[in-house]
Design a protein around this motif. Structure first.
Motif, PDB file in Angstrom:
ATOM      1  N   ASN A  66      47.515  39.006  33.943  1.00 11.37           N
ATOM      2  CA  ASN A  66      46.063  38.827  33.922  1.00 11.37           C
ATOM      3  C   ASN A  66      45.369  40.196  33.836  1.00 11.37           C
ATOM      4  OD1 ASN A  66      45.931  35.757  34.752  1.00 11.37           O
ATOM      5  ND2 ASN A  66      47.328  36.730  36.206  1.00 11.37           N
ATOM      6  N   PRO A  67      45.464  40.852  32.688  1.00 10.50           N
ATOM      7  CA  PRO A  67      44.951  42.225  32.561  1.00 10.50           C
ATOM      8  C   PRO A  67      43.440  42.342  32.672  1.00 10.50           C
ATOM      9  CG  PRO A  67      45.626  41.360  30.424  1.00 10.50           C
ATOM     10  CD  PRO A  67      46.103  40.378  31.448  1.00 10.50           C
ATOM     11  N   ASN A  68      42.709  41.231  32.638  1.00 13.40           N
ATOM     12  CA  ASN A  68      41.248  41.282  32.720  1.00 13.40           C
ATOM     13  C   ASN A  68      40.729  41.232  34.152  1.00 13.40           C
ATOM     14  OD1 ASN A  68      40.916  41.369  29.884  1.00 13.40           O
ATOM     15  ND2 ASN A  68      41.126  39.137  29.767  1.00 13.40           N
ATOM     16  N   VAL A  69      41.617  41.191  35.122  1.00 18.83           N
ATOM     17  CA  VAL A  69      41.210  41.150  36.529  1.00 18.83           C
ATOM     18  C   VAL A  69      40.498  42.446  36.909  1.00 18.83           C
ATOM     19  CG1 VAL A  69      42.125  41.316  38.882  1.00 18.83           C
ATOM     20  CG2 VAL A  69      42.880  39.463  37.381  1.00 18.83           C
ATOM     21  N   THR A  70      39.369  42.307  37.583  1.00 20.33           N
ATOM     22  CA  THR A  70      38.619  43.481  38.051  1.00 20.33           C
ATOM     23  C   THR A  70      38.410  43.483  39.563  1.00 20.33           C
ATOM     24  OG1 THR A  70      36.491  42.361  37.710  1.00 20.33           O
ATOM     25  CG2 THR A  70      37.365  43.671  35.877  1.00 20.33           C
TER      26      THR A  70
END
Length: 202
Positions: A66-70
């Motif tokens: 989930n590379p879009n996790v901030t």
């Protein structure tokens, strides 16, 4: 292996030696199983469970998937049974520039509270609980060691990086022994700079 976790063994019914054995068994069990869950929800990564020796690997897999996790949303975290790995996890969260958040129903204690510090931006909703206490290694507690003892070093380095001061670390040692937990007041949360944003009112 140091821990910031309240063991659930029946302390009142056990002698100190038996309690120590019970805690060791519980810690061994919690480190041998998957006790932490990371679940993506849009840009949030929901975190639930006890932090252990497997937590960093599980986190890296979740971030890879989930590379879009901030932001990490910490929900129910009773603590950590492997503080070395937990501090590594916290440093990794900061290295990635992630934020941390506590929802109104969140309840984080000890090692979970340490992980919360890792957020670049740290926010919480009204009703969330932050609990703290001393760490322990076997029968030894951090609060029993002199301030010059090298066992404090990793915690001090971590707390200074996350908050800019080591004051919160010393507060946690004095707040409660390892078998108990101290729920922080709004004034204490403000005093030690745990939040970077005002509490979200419900």
């Amino acid at each position: 292996m140091n821990r910031r976790f309240v063991a659930v063994c029946g302390a009142a019914a056990l002698g100190l030696a038996a309690l120590a054995g019970c805690v060791q068994l519980e810690v061994a069990y919690l480190n041998a199983t998957d006790t932490i869950a990371f679940e993506a929800d849009g840009g949030d990564l929901l975190v639930n469970g006890t932090l252990n020796s497997r937590s960093l690997v599980a986190f890296e897999q979740a971030i890879s998937d989930n590379p879009n996790v901030t932001r990490l949303v910490l929900l129910e975290i009773p603590g950590s049974v492997d503080d070395e790995v937990n501090l590594q996890l916290g440093h990794r969260v900061r290295d990635l520039g992630l934020d941390t958040h506590l929802a109104a129903e969140s309840e984080v204690h000890s090692g979970g509270s340490d992980l919360f510090l890792a957020g670049v931006q740290r926010s919480m909703e009204e009703g969330a609980i932050i609990g703290v206490h001393s760490w322990a290694a076997g029968n030894l507690q951090g609060r029993d060691l002199p301030k010059t003892d090298p066992e404090h070093a990793a915690y001090l380095s971590y707390t200074k990086r996350m908050l800019g001061s080591d004051a919160f670390y010393w507060f946690t040692l004095d707040a409660a022994p390892v078998q108990e937990t101290h729920v922080m007041s709004a004034a204490e949360i403000e005093k030690y700079g745990l939040l970077t944003q005002p509490v979200v009112k419900n």
